[in-house]
Design a protein around this motif. Structure first.
Motif, PDB file in Angstrom:
ATOM      1  N   GLU A  45       0.838  -1.179   0.188  1.00  0.00           N
ATOM      2  CA  GLU A  45      -0.141  -0.551  -0.114  1.00  0.00           C
ATOM      3  C   GLU A  45       1.354   1.037   0.062  1.00  0.00           C
ATOM      4  O   GLU A  45       0.859   2.704  -0.463  1.00  0.00           O
ATOM      5  N   LEU A  46       2.101   0.828   0.267  1.00  0.00           N
ATOM      6  CA  LEU A  46       3.153   2.133   0.945  1.00  0.00           C
ATOM      7  C   LEU A  46       3.584   2.642  -0.289  1.00  0.00           C
ATOM      8  O   LEU A  46       4.211   4.313  -0.910  1.00  0.00           O
ATOM      9  N   GLY A  47       4.011   1.675  -1.213  1.00  0.00           N
ATOM     10  CA  GLY A  47       5.019   1.926  -2.345  1.00  0.00           C
ATOM     11  C   GLY A  47       5.598   1.534  -2.225  1.00  0.00           C
ATOM     12  O   GLY A  47       6.686   0.956  -1.197  1.00  0.00           O
ATOM     13  N   ASP A  48       7.012   1.750  -2.899  1.00  0.00           N
ATOM     14  CA  ASP A  48       8.622   1.969  -2.707  1.00  0.00           C
ATOM     15  C   ASP A  48       9.205   2.785  -1.561  1.00  0.00           C
ATOM     16  O   ASP A  48       8.994   4.169  -0.840  1.00  0.00           O
ATOM     17  N   ILE A  49       9.664   2.074  -0.473  1.00  0.00           N
ATOM     18  CA  ILE A  49       9.866   2.583   1.057  1.00  0.00           C
ATOM     19  C   ILE A  49      11.409   3.004   0.505  1.00  0.00           C
ATOM     20  O   ILE A  49      12.256   2.842  -0.210  1.00  0.00           O
ATOM     21  N   VAL A  50      11.370   4.230   0.741  1.00  0.00           N
ATOM     22  CA  VAL A  50      13.348   5.214  -0.018  1.00  0.00           C
ATOM     23  C   VAL A  50      13.618   5.902   1.832  1.00  0.00           C
ATOM     24  O   VAL A  50      14.890   5.570   1.944  1.00  0.00           O
ATOM     25  N   PHE A  51      12.983   5.820   3.115  1.00  0.00           N
ATOM     26  CA  PHE A  51      13.333   5.982   4.071  1.00  0.00           C
ATOM     27  C   PHE A  51      13.215   5.266   5.499  1.00  0.00           C
ATOM     28  O   PHE A  51      11.434   5.320   5.651  1.00  0.00           O
ATOM     29  N   VAL A  52      13.593   4.657   6.309  1.00  0.00           N
ATOM     30  CA  VAL A  52      12.934   3.814   8.322  1.00  0.00           C
ATOM     31  C   VAL A  52      13.712   4.880   9.271  1.00  0.00           C
ATOM     32  O   VAL A  52      14.560   4.988   8.852  1.00  0.00           O
ATOM     33  N   GLU A  53      12.891   5.381   9.990  1.00  0.00           N
ATOM     34  CA  GLU A  53      13.044   6.146  11.305  1.00  0.00           C
ATOM     35  C   GLU A  53      13.015   5.002  12.843  1.00  0.00           C
ATOM     36  O   GLU A  53      11.207   4.722  12.603  1.00  0.00           O
ATOM     37  N   LEU A  54      13.838   4.185  12.907  1.00  0.00           N
ATOM     38  CA  LEU A  54      13.844   3.529  14.357  1.00  0.00           C
ATOM     39  C   LEU A  54      14.033   4.633  14.807  1.00  0.00           C
ATOM     40  O   LEU A  54      14.896   4.678  15.252  1.00  0.00           O
ATOM     41  N   PRO A  55      13.392   4.144  16.643  1.00  0.00           N
ATOM     42  CA  PRO A  55      14.218   4.160  17.964  1.00  0.00           C
ATOM     43  C   PRO A  55      15.610   3.385  18.115  1.00  0.00           C
ATOM     44  O   PRO A  55      15.890   2.268  17.687  1.00  0.00           O
ATOM     45  N   SER A  56      16.286   4.390  19.086  1.00  0.00           N
ATOM     46  CA  SER A  56      17.308   4.278  19.421  1.00  0.00           C
ATOM     47  C   SER A  56      17.018   2.466  20.342  1.00  0.00           C
ATOM     48  O   SER A  56      16.788   2.334  21.534  1.00  0.00           O
ATOM     49  N   VAL A  57      18.305   1.780  20.640  1.00  0.00           N
ATOM     50  CA  VAL A  57      18.042   0.543  21.413  1.00  0.00           C
ATOM     51  C   VAL A  57      18.558   1.090  22.909  1.00  0.00           C
ATOM     52  O   VAL A  57      19.585   1.849  23.250  1.00  0.00           O
ATOM     53  N   GLY A  58      17.132   0.979  23.830  1.00  0.00           N
ATOM     54  CA  GLY A  58      16.552   1.363  25.801  1.00  0.00           C
ATOM     55  C   GLY A  58      15.715   1.698  25.588  1.00  0.00           C
ATOM     56  O   GLY A  58      15.023   2.379  26.773  1.00  0.00           O
ATOM     57  N   ALA A  59      15.715   2.122  23.955  1.00  0.00           N
ATOM     58  CA  ALA A  59      14.221   2.660  24.684  1.00  0.00           C
ATOM     59  C   ALA A  59      12.770   2.013  24.519  1.00  0.00           C
ATOM     60  O   ALA A  59      13.077   1.340  24.200  1.00  0.00           O
TER      61      ALA A  59
END
Length: 126
Positions: free
Chosen positions: A34-48
């Motif tokens: 549904e989103l189409g081509d993914i160009v960027f992923v933002e994720l939390p840091s280890v420990g969050a």
């Protein structure tokens, strides 16, 4: 649409694979299509610390930016660093290579709120 039977799914289209007290989390095949081509992923840091149903990151496609919602509460113990350089893995391999984070589950009862593959397939048909 690929919906592996060994995973649990949220109404927000995240999947969960439980291994002991750790849960791997990503987005479903339906969501990535549904989103189409993914160009960027933002994720939390280890420990969050993440809380069930709260946003924990986002995915950006050529069409839109979508928030990622935590299917479970817990402490982030691993982040898939490959997605930083290769966000297209979300489109190519949403269940294998494109897991996003792993969390130490803080409340196993929350697993009961998630759907099995049959229930998730019904949700996305609507």
């Amino acid at each position: 649409m690929n919906t592996p039977g060994n995973l649990k799914y949220s109404k927000e289209h995240e999947w969960v694979r439980v291994e002991g007290n750790k849960a791997y989390i990503g987005i479903s095949d339906f969501a990535q299509s549904e989103l189409g081509d993914i160009v960027f992923v933002e994720l939390p840091s280890v420990g969050a610390e993440i809380k069930q149903d709260d946003p924990f990151g986002s995915v950006e496609s050529v069409k839109t930016v979508s928030e990622l919602y935590a299917p479970l509460s817990g402490k982030v113990v691993e982040v898939n660093g490959e997605l930083e350089d290769s966000p297209e893995l979300v489109n190519e391999s949403p269940y294998e290579k494109a897991w996003m984070i792993a969390v130490e589950i803080s409340n196993e009862a929350e697993l009961q709120k998630l759907m099995d593959s049959a229930a998730y397939e019904e949700l996305v048909k609507e």
